[in-house]
Scaffold this active site. Sequence first.
Site, PDB file in Angstrom:
ATOM      1  N   GLU A 182       0.808  -1.221   0.000  1.00 33.12           N
ATOM      2  CA  GLU A 182       0.000   0.000   0.000  1.00 33.12           C
ATOM      3  C   GLU A 182       0.844   1.274   0.000  1.00 33.12           C
ATOM      4  O   GLU A 182       0.340   2.366   0.249  1.00 33.12           O
ATOM      5  CB  GLU A 182      -0.958  -0.019   1.193  1.00 33.12           C
ATOM      6  CG  GLU A 182      -1.935  -1.185   1.114  1.00 33.12           C
ATOM      7  CD  GLU A 182      -2.936  -1.219   2.240  1.00 33.12           C
ATOM      8  OE1 GLU A 182      -2.899  -0.311   3.099  1.00 33.12           O
ATOM      9  OE2 GLU A 182      -3.755  -2.138   2.274  1.00 33.12           O
ATOM     10  N   LYS A 203     -15.677  -1.234   1.930  1.00 33.23           N
ATOM     11  CA  LYS A 203     -14.894  -1.769   0.815  1.00 33.23           C
ATOM     12  C   LYS A 203     -15.871  -2.398  -0.176  1.00 33.23           C
ATOM     13  O   LYS A 203     -16.560  -3.361   0.166  1.00 33.23           O
ATOM     14  CB  LYS A 203     -13.906  -2.833   1.308  1.00 33.23           C
ATOM     15  CG  LYS A 203     -12.810  -2.299   2.225  1.00 33.23           C
ATOM     16  CD  LYS A 203     -11.974  -3.450   2.770  1.00 33.23           C
ATOM     17  CE  LYS A 203     -10.780  -2.944   3.574  1.00 33.23           C
ATOM     18  NZ  LYS A 203     -10.044  -4.059   4.219  1.00 33.23           N
TER      19      LYS A 203
END
EC number: 4.2.1.11
Length: 425
Positions: A204, A336
Amino acid sequence: MTAIIDIVGREILDSRGNPTVEVDVVLEDGSFGRAAVPSGASTGAHEAVELRDGGSRYLGKGVEKAVEVVNGKIFDAIAGMDAESQLLIDQTLIDLDGSANKGNLGANAILGVSLAVAKAAAQASGLPLYRYVGGTNAHVLPVPMMNIINGGAHADNPIDFQEFMILPVGATSIREAVRYGSEVFHTLKKRLKDAGHNTNVGDEGGFAPNLKNAQAALDFIMESIEKAGFKPGEDIALGLDCAATEFFKDGNYVYEGERKTRDPKAQAKYLAKLASDYPIVTIEDGMAEDDWEGWKYLTDLIGNKCQLVGDDLFVTNSARLRDGIRLGVANSILVKVNQIGSLSETLDAVETAHKAGYTAVMSHRSGETEDSTIADLAVATNCGQIKTGSLARSDRTAKYNQLIRIEEELGKQARYAGRSALKLL
Protein backbone atom coordinates in the site's frame (compact mmCIF):
# COMPACT_ATOMS: atom_id res chain seq x y z
CA MET A 1 -31.11 5.12 -24.98
CA THR A 2 -29.45 3.87 -21.76
CA ALA A 3 -30.15 0.19 -22.41
CA ILE A 4 -27.16 -2.13 -21.94
CA ILE A 5 -26.09 -3.56 -25.30
CA ASP A 6 -22.66 -5.02 -24.55
CA ILE A 7 -20.63 -6.26 -21.59
CA VAL A 8 -17.00 -7.35 -21.90
CA GLY A 9 -15.08 -8.89 -19.02
CA ARG A 10 -11.34 -9.44 -19.11
CA GLU A 11 -8.51 -10.62 -16.90
CA ILE A 12 -6.00 -7.88 -15.98
CA LEU A 13 -3.34 -7.51 -13.27
CA ASP A 14 -3.68 -5.78 -9.92
CA SER A 15 -0.95 -3.89 -8.08
CA ARG A 16 0.49 -7.12 -6.64
CA GLY A 17 0.77 -8.76 -10.06
CA ASN A 18 -2.21 -11.01 -9.40
CA PRO A 19 -5.10 -11.35 -11.86
CA THR A 20 -8.31 -9.43 -11.30
CA VAL A 21 -11.49 -8.71 -13.24
CA GLU A 22 -12.07 -5.65 -15.41
CA VAL A 23 -15.45 -5.01 -17.02
CA ASP A 24 -16.59 -2.73 -19.86
CA VAL A 25 -20.27 -1.86 -20.26
CA VAL A 26 -21.61 -0.20 -23.41
CA LEU A 27 -25.03 1.43 -23.68
CA GLU A 28 -27.34 1.92 -26.65
CA ASP A 29 -26.39 5.60 -26.97
CA GLY A 30 -22.67 4.72 -27.07
CA SER A 31 -21.98 5.60 -23.43
CA PHE A 32 -19.23 3.52 -21.86
CA GLY A 33 -18.19 2.49 -18.36
CA ARG A 34 -15.12 0.56 -17.21
CA ALA A 35 -14.34 -0.78 -13.74
CA ALA A 36 -11.55 -2.91 -12.29
CA VAL A 37 -12.04 -4.94 -9.12
CA PRO A 38 -9.63 -4.76 -6.13
CA SER A 39 -8.60 -7.65 -3.87
CA GLY A 40 -7.49 -7.89 -0.24
CA ALA A 41 -4.60 -9.66 1.52
CA SER A 42 -6.11 -9.82 5.01
CA THR A 43 -9.71 -10.78 4.29
CA GLY A 44 -12.59 -11.14 6.72
CA ALA A 45 -14.22 -14.56 7.08
CA HIS A 46 -17.61 -13.01 6.39
CA GLU A 47 -16.69 -11.23 3.14
CA ALA A 48 -18.32 -11.93 -0.20
CA VAL A 49 -16.33 -14.55 -2.11
CA GLU A 50 -14.15 -13.98 -5.16
CA LEU A 51 -14.29 -16.55 -7.94
CA ARG A 52 -10.76 -17.82 -8.64
CA ASP A 53 -9.73 -20.55 -11.08
CA GLY A 54 -7.45 -22.75 -8.99
CA GLY A 55 -4.97 -25.00 -10.79
CA SER A 56 -1.43 -24.04 -11.78
CA ARG A 57 -2.17 -21.01 -13.95
CA TYR A 58 -1.26 -17.80 -12.06
CA LEU A 59 -0.64 -20.13 -9.08
CA GLY A 60 -4.37 -20.74 -8.80
CA LYS A 61 -5.34 -17.07 -8.75
CA GLY A 62 -6.58 -16.71 -12.31
CA VAL A 63 -10.02 -15.20 -12.88
CA GLU A 64 -10.99 -16.71 -16.23
CA LYS A 65 -14.02 -18.35 -14.61
CA ALA A 66 -15.23 -14.97 -13.32
CA VAL A 67 -14.65 -13.41 -16.75
CA GLU A 68 -16.65 -16.24 -18.32
CA VAL A 69 -19.49 -15.50 -15.89
CA VAL A 70 -19.43 -11.81 -16.86
CA ASN A 71 -19.46 -12.51 -20.59
CA GLY A 72 -22.03 -15.30 -20.31
CA LYS A 73 -24.55 -15.59 -17.48
CA ILE A 74 -24.42 -11.96 -16.39
CA PHE A 75 -24.67 -10.54 -19.91
CA ASP A 76 -27.62 -12.82 -20.66
CA ALA A 77 -29.36 -11.69 -17.46
CA ILE A 78 -29.05 -7.92 -17.83
CA ALA A 79 -28.62 -7.22 -21.56
CA GLY A 80 -31.30 -4.74 -22.58
CA MET A 81 -31.86 -3.47 -19.05
CA ASP A 82 -31.74 0.26 -18.32
CA ALA A 83 -28.32 1.17 -16.88
CA GLU A 84 -29.98 3.86 -14.79
CA SER A 85 -31.87 1.13 -12.87
CA GLN A 86 -28.85 0.38 -10.65
CA LEU A 87 -30.80 -1.17 -7.78
CA LEU A 88 -32.76 -3.46 -10.12
CA ILE A 89 -29.61 -4.55 -11.96
CA ASP A 90 -27.73 -5.28 -8.74
CA GLN A 91 -30.68 -7.20 -7.31
CA THR A 92 -30.97 -9.20 -10.54
CA LEU A 93 -27.33 -10.24 -10.17
CA ILE A 94 -27.73 -11.05 -6.47
CA ASP A 95 -30.78 -13.21 -7.22
CA LEU A 96 -29.00 -14.87 -10.15
CA ASP A 97 -26.13 -15.80 -7.83
CA GLY A 98 -28.54 -17.13 -5.21
CA SER A 99 -25.97 -17.60 -2.43
CA ALA A 100 -25.41 -15.69 0.79
CA ASN A 101 -21.84 -14.74 -0.13
CA LYS A 102 -21.93 -14.40 -3.94
CA GLY A 103 -19.92 -17.60 -4.19
CA ASN A 104 -21.67 -18.86 -7.32
CA LEU A 105 -21.08 -16.01 -9.76
CA GLY A 106 -18.26 -14.48 -7.71
CA ALA A 107 -18.25 -11.10 -6.01
CA ASN A 108 -15.47 -10.02 -8.37
CA ALA A 109 -17.69 -10.69 -11.40
CA ILE A 110 -20.78 -9.04 -9.92
CA LEU A 111 -18.94 -5.98 -8.61
CA GLY A 112 -17.09 -5.33 -11.85
CA VAL A 113 -20.39 -5.23 -13.72
CA SER A 114 -22.17 -3.21 -11.02
CA LEU A 115 -19.55 -0.44 -11.03
CA ALA A 116 -19.14 -0.39 -14.80
CA VAL A 117 -22.93 -0.03 -15.21
CA ALA A 118 -22.91 3.00 -12.88
CA LYS A 119 -20.04 4.59 -14.79
CA ALA A 120 -21.78 4.06 -18.12
CA ALA A 121 -25.01 5.53 -16.77
CA ALA A 122 -23.09 8.53 -15.39
CA GLN A 123 -21.54 9.16 -18.80
CA ALA A 124 -24.97 8.88 -20.45
CA SER A 125 -26.29 11.46 -17.99
CA GLY A 126 -23.40 13.82 -18.70
CA LEU A 127 -22.43 13.76 -15.03
CA PRO A 128 -19.24 12.84 -13.16
CA LEU A 129 -19.64 9.61 -11.20
CA TYR A 130 -19.69 11.30 -7.79
CA ARG A 131 -22.54 13.57 -8.89
CA TYR A 132 -24.50 10.78 -10.61
CA VAL A 133 -24.33 8.53 -7.54
CA GLY A 134 -24.49 11.20 -4.84
CA GLY A 135 -26.82 13.82 -6.31
CA THR A 136 -26.62 17.57 -5.87
CA ASN A 137 -25.43 17.37 -2.25
CA ALA A 138 -22.21 15.48 -3.04
CA HIS A 139 -19.62 18.09 -2.10
CA VAL A 140 -17.57 16.89 0.90
CA LEU A 141 -13.93 15.97 0.25
CA PRO A 142 -12.79 13.24 2.63
CA VAL A 143 -9.95 13.33 5.16
CA PRO A 144 -7.40 10.77 3.93
CA MET A 145 -6.05 8.09 6.25
CA MET A 146 -2.54 7.73 4.86
CA ASN A 147 -0.86 4.44 5.65
CA ILE A 148 2.83 5.30 6.03
CA ILE A 149 4.20 2.42 8.14
CA ASN A 150 3.16 -1.19 7.50
CA GLY A 151 3.30 -4.28 9.66
CA GLY A 152 1.29 -7.47 10.08
CA ALA A 153 0.11 -9.18 6.89
CA HIS A 154 1.35 -6.24 4.79
CA ALA A 155 5.02 -6.53 5.81
CA ASP A 156 7.82 -8.87 6.83
CA ASN A 157 8.77 -7.20 10.11
CA PRO A 158 8.11 -7.79 13.83
CA ILE A 159 5.29 -5.21 14.06
CA ASP A 160 1.99 -7.00 14.67
CA PHE A 161 -0.33 -4.12 13.76
CA GLN A 162 -0.99 -3.84 10.05
CA GLU A 163 -1.10 -0.09 9.45
CA PHE A 164 0.03 3.15 11.06
CA MET A 165 -1.72 6.11 9.47
CA ILE A 166 -1.66 9.89 9.46
CA LEU A 167 -4.81 12.02 9.06
CA PRO A 168 -4.33 15.66 7.96
CA VAL A 169 -7.31 16.91 10.00
CA GLY A 170 -5.97 20.47 10.17
CA ALA A 171 -5.73 20.98 6.41
CA THR A 172 -8.24 23.26 4.69
CA SER A 173 -8.56 21.35 1.40
CA ILE A 174 -7.83 17.93 -0.06
CA ARG A 175 -5.04 19.53 -2.08
CA GLU A 176 -3.44 20.79 1.12
CA ALA A 177 -4.09 17.48 2.90
CA VAL A 178 -2.19 15.61 0.20
CA ARG A 179 0.70 18.06 0.58
CA TYR A 180 0.74 17.52 4.36
CA GLY A 181 0.86 13.77 3.83
CA SER A 182 3.55 13.93 1.18
CA GLU A 183 5.82 16.12 3.29
CA VAL A 184 5.51 13.82 6.32
CA PHE A 185 5.99 10.73 4.14
CA HIS A 186 9.27 12.03 2.70
CA THR A 187 10.45 13.27 6.09
CA LEU A 188 9.75 9.83 7.57
CA LYS A 189 11.68 8.21 4.73
CA LYS A 190 14.75 10.31 5.50
CA ARG A 191 14.53 9.66 9.25
CA LEU A 192 14.19 5.92 8.73
CA LYS A 193 17.13 5.94 6.33
CA ASP A 194 19.27 7.96 8.75
CA ALA A 195 18.46 5.42 11.48
CA GLY A 196 19.66 2.55 9.29
CA HIS A 197 16.26 1.14 8.31
CA ASN A 198 15.34 0.11 4.79
CA THR A 199 12.84 2.32 3.02
CA ASN A 200 11.30 -0.10 0.55
CA VAL A 201 7.55 0.30 0.32
CA GLY A 202 4.90 -2.38 0.80
CA ASP A 203 1.67 -3.26 -0.99
CA GLU A 204 0.00 0.00 0.00
CA GLY A 205 3.01 2.27 -0.41
CA GLY A 206 3.98 2.49 3.25
CA PHE A 207 7.39 1.72 4.72
CA ALA A 208 8.04 -1.59 6.48
CA PRO A 209 11.02 -0.92 8.79
CA ASN A 210 12.28 -3.53 11.21
CA LEU A 211 10.93 -1.86 14.36
CA LYS A 212 10.34 -3.75 17.59
CA ASN A 213 6.77 -2.68 18.38
CA ALA A 214 3.89 -0.28 17.77
CA GLN A 215 5.31 2.39 20.06
CA ALA A 216 8.54 2.53 18.06
CA ALA A 217 6.55 3.04 14.85
CA LEU A 218 4.39 5.74 16.45
CA ASP A 219 7.47 7.53 17.81
CA PHE A 220 9.05 7.66 14.35
CA ILE A 221 5.83 9.09 12.91
CA MET A 222 5.45 11.69 15.68
CA GLU A 223 9.03 12.88 15.17
CA SER A 224 8.52 13.06 11.40
CA ILE A 225 5.32 15.12 11.76
CA GLU A 226 7.16 17.63 13.94
CA LYS A 227 10.27 17.65 11.74
CA ALA A 228 8.06 18.39 8.72
CA GLY A 229 6.76 21.47 10.53
CA PHE A 230 3.35 20.23 11.69
CA LYS A 231 1.75 19.82 15.11
CA PRO A 232 0.76 16.25 16.03
CA GLY A 233 -2.90 16.10 17.00
CA GLU A 234 -3.64 19.57 15.70
CA ASP A 235 -2.50 19.54 12.08
CA ILE A 236 -2.10 15.79 11.74
CA ALA A 237 -3.71 13.07 13.86
CA LEU A 238 -2.80 9.38 14.00
CA GLY A 239 -4.71 6.20 13.21
CA LEU A 240 -4.15 2.46 13.58
CA ASP A 241 -5.35 -0.59 11.71
CA CYS A 242 -4.58 -3.43 14.07
CA ALA A 243 -6.12 -6.16 11.86
CA ALA A 244 -6.43 -8.03 15.15
CA THR A 245 -8.10 -11.08 13.61
CA GLU A 246 -4.73 -11.91 12.06
CA PHE A 247 -3.14 -12.51 15.50
CA PHE A 248 -6.17 -13.72 17.49
CA LYS A 249 -5.52 -17.32 18.51
CA ASP A 250 -7.46 -19.50 20.95
CA GLY A 251 -9.21 -16.54 22.53
CA ASN A 252 -6.09 -14.41 23.00
CA TYR A 253 -4.15 -11.79 21.04
CA VAL A 254 -0.72 -13.25 20.32
CA TYR A 255 1.93 -10.61 19.54
CA GLU A 256 4.62 -12.74 17.96
CA GLY A 257 6.83 -9.75 17.20
CA GLU A 258 6.77 -8.65 20.84
CA ARG A 259 6.52 -12.20 22.22
CA LYS A 260 3.53 -11.18 24.31
CA THR A 261 0.02 -12.55 24.69
CA ARG A 262 -2.93 -10.39 25.75
CA ASP A 263 -6.43 -11.54 26.63
CA PRO A 264 -9.32 -9.45 25.19
CA LYS A 265 -9.50 -7.09 28.18
CA ALA A 266 -5.74 -6.59 28.18
CA GLN A 267 -5.88 -5.95 24.43
CA ALA A 268 -8.54 -3.26 24.90
CA LYS A 269 -6.57 -1.64 27.73
CA TYR A 270 -3.39 -1.69 25.63
CA LEU A 271 -5.19 0.15 22.81
CA ALA A 272 -6.67 2.61 25.31
CA LYS A 273 -3.17 3.38 26.61
CA LEU A 274 -1.84 3.94 23.08
CA ALA A 275 -4.75 6.29 22.36
CA SER A 276 -3.95 8.15 25.58
CA ASP A 277 -0.20 8.39 24.94
CA TYR A 278 -0.46 9.46 21.28
CA PRO A 279 -2.94 11.62 19.30
CA ILE A 280 -4.68 8.50 17.95
CA VAL A 281 -8.19 9.39 16.80
CA THR A 282 -9.17 6.21 14.97
CA ILE A 283 -8.52 2.50 15.54
CA GLU A 284 -9.60 -0.08 12.98
CA ASP A 285 -10.17 -3.73 13.85
CA GLY A 286 -8.74 -3.35 17.33
CA MET A 287 -10.42 -6.64 18.22
CA ALA A 288 -10.96 -9.80 16.15
CA GLU A 289 -13.89 -10.17 13.77
CA ASP A 290 -15.87 -12.58 15.98
CA ASP A 291 -14.71 -11.34 19.39
CA TRP A 292 -17.98 -9.47 20.03
CA GLU A 293 -17.39 -9.38 23.79
CA GLY A 294 -13.94 -7.88 23.28
CA TRP A 295 -15.38 -5.32 20.88
CA LYS A 296 -18.05 -4.38 23.40
CA TYR A 297 -15.46 -3.97 26.15
CA LEU A 298 -13.26 -1.79 23.90
CA THR A 299 -16.24 0.32 22.81
CA ASP A 300 -17.35 0.88 26.39
CA LEU A 301 -13.77 1.75 27.35
CA ILE A 302 -12.86 4.34 24.69
CA GLY A 303 -15.75 4.53 22.21
CA ASN A 304 -16.73 7.96 23.52
CA LYS A 305 -13.36 9.49 22.61
CA CYS A 306 -11.93 7.43 19.74
CA GLN A 307 -13.34 6.32 16.40
CA LEU A 308 -13.53 2.51 16.44
CA VAL A 309 -13.82 1.18 12.91
CA GLY A 310 -15.17 -2.25 12.04
CA ASP A 311 -13.61 -3.75 8.91
CA ASP A 312 -13.43 -7.54 9.29
CA LEU A 313 -16.12 -7.09 11.95
CA PHE A 314 -18.73 -5.65 9.56
CA VAL A 315 -17.34 -6.50 6.07
CA THR A 316 -19.48 -3.72 4.51
CA ASN A 317 -22.50 -5.88 5.30
CA SER A 318 -25.60 -4.00 6.50
CA ALA A 319 -26.91 -7.03 8.42
CA ARG A 320 -23.68 -7.42 10.43
CA LEU A 321 -23.58 -3.65 10.92
CA ARG A 322 -27.13 -3.68 12.32
CA ASP A 323 -26.03 -6.41 14.76
CA GLY A 324 -23.16 -4.19 15.86
CA ILE A 325 -25.42 -1.17 16.27
CA ARG A 326 -27.87 -3.22 18.35
CA LEU A 327 -25.08 -4.51 20.60
CA GLY A 328 -23.39 -1.10 20.94
CA VAL A 329 -20.21 -2.31 19.27
CA ALA A 330 -17.77 0.02 17.44
CA ASN A 331 -18.91 3.41 16.13
CA SER A 332 -17.73 3.36 12.52
CA ILE A 333 -17.67 1.09 9.48
CA LEU A 334 -14.96 0.61 6.88
CA VAL A 335 -16.52 0.46 3.42
CA LYS A 336 -14.89 -1.77 0.81
CA VAL A 337 -16.92 -2.30 -2.33
CA ASN A 338 -15.56 -5.80 -2.94
CA GLN A 339 -16.38 -7.02 0.57
CA ILE A 340 -20.08 -6.92 -0.25
CA GLY A 341 -19.88 -7.09 -4.04
CA SER A 342 -22.28 -4.50 -5.48
CA LEU A 343 -22.65 -0.73 -5.57
CA SER A 344 -26.22 -0.76 -4.20
CA GLU A 345 -25.26 -2.80 -1.14
CA THR A 346 -22.24 -0.56 -0.56
CA LEU A 347 -24.44 2.55 -0.56
CA ASP A 348 -26.91 0.79 1.75
CA ALA A 349 -24.14 0.06 4.27
CA VAL A 350 -23.09 3.74 4.34
CA GLU A 351 -26.70 4.85 4.76
CA THR A 352 -27.29 2.34 7.57
CA ALA A 353 -24.19 3.62 9.37
CA HIS A 354 -25.11 7.28 9.03
CA LYS A 355 -28.68 6.71 10.24
CA ALA A 356 -27.32 5.11 13.41
CA GLY A 357 -24.81 7.91 14.02
CA TYR A 358 -21.86 5.75 12.96
CA THR A 359 -19.20 7.23 10.71
CA ALA A 360 -18.14 5.56 7.44
CA VAL A 361 -14.69 5.32 5.87
CA MET A 362 -14.42 4.56 2.14
CA SER A 363 -11.52 2.18 1.57
CA HIS A 364 -9.21 0.59 -0.98
CA ARG A 365 -7.77 -2.94 -0.76
CA SER A 366 -4.11 -3.93 -0.63
CA GLY A 367 -4.43 -5.35 -4.15
CA GLU A 368 -5.55 -2.30 -6.16
CA THR A 369 -5.56 -1.06 -9.75
CA GLU A 370 -5.40 2.37 -11.37
CA ASP A 371 -9.22 2.51 -11.09
CA SER A 372 -10.15 5.51 -8.92
CA THR A 373 -13.86 4.76 -8.38
CA ILE A 374 -13.62 4.87 -4.59
CA ALA A 375 -12.54 8.53 -4.72
CA ASP A 376 -15.83 9.36 -6.44
CA LEU A 377 -17.79 7.16 -4.03
CA ALA A 378 -16.23 8.87 -1.00
CA VAL A 379 -17.50 12.21 -2.31
CA ALA A 380 -20.82 10.75 -3.49
CA THR A 381 -21.64 9.45 -0.01
CA ASN A 382 -20.30 12.50 1.88
CA CYS A 383 -18.67 9.98 4.22
CA GLY A 384 -15.86 12.42 5.00
CA GLN A 385 -13.05 9.86 5.28
CA ILE A 386 -11.08 7.77 2.80
CA LYS A 387 -8.41 5.16 3.27
CA THR A 388 -6.38 4.65 0.12
CA GLY A 389 -2.80 3.99 1.09
CA SER A 390 0.39 5.97 1.21
CA LEU A 391 1.94 8.70 -0.93
CA ALA A 392 3.72 6.23 -3.19
CA ARG A 393 2.65 3.74 -5.90
CA SER A 394 0.43 5.00 -8.67
CA ASP A 395 -2.36 2.61 -7.72
CA ARG A 396 -2.66 4.64 -4.47
CA THR A 397 -1.91 8.14 -5.75
CA ALA A 398 -4.51 7.68 -8.53
CA LYS A 399 -7.21 8.09 -5.87
CA TYR A 400 -5.62 11.20 -4.35
CA ASN A 401 -5.23 12.72 -7.80
CA GLN A 402 -8.89 12.07 -8.57
CA LEU A 403 -9.94 13.76 -5.32
CA ILE A 404 -7.85 16.81 -6.26
CA ARG A 405 -9.64 16.92 -9.64
CA ILE A 406 -13.06 16.60 -8.00
CA GLU A 407 -12.26 19.41 -5.55
CA GLU A 408 -11.20 21.63 -8.45
CA GLU A 409 -14.36 20.77 -10.38
CA LEU A 410 -16.62 21.52 -7.40
CA GLY A 411 -14.98 24.91 -6.92
CA LYS A 412 -16.63 26.97 -4.19
CA GLN A 413 -19.08 24.16 -3.44
CA ALA A 414 -16.24 21.92 -2.24
CA ARG A 415 -15.81 21.45 1.50
CA TYR A 416 -12.93 19.52 3.04
CA ALA A 417 -14.26 17.47 5.95
CA GLY A 418 -11.30 18.14 8.26
CA ARG A 419 -11.84 17.56 11.97
CA SER A 420 -15.62 17.37 11.54
CA ALA A 421 -15.23 14.01 9.77
CA LEU A 422 -14.43 12.41 13.11
CA LYS A 423 -17.44 13.22 15.24
CA LEU A 424 -15.48 12.78 18.47
CA LEU A 425 -12.93 15.53 17.71
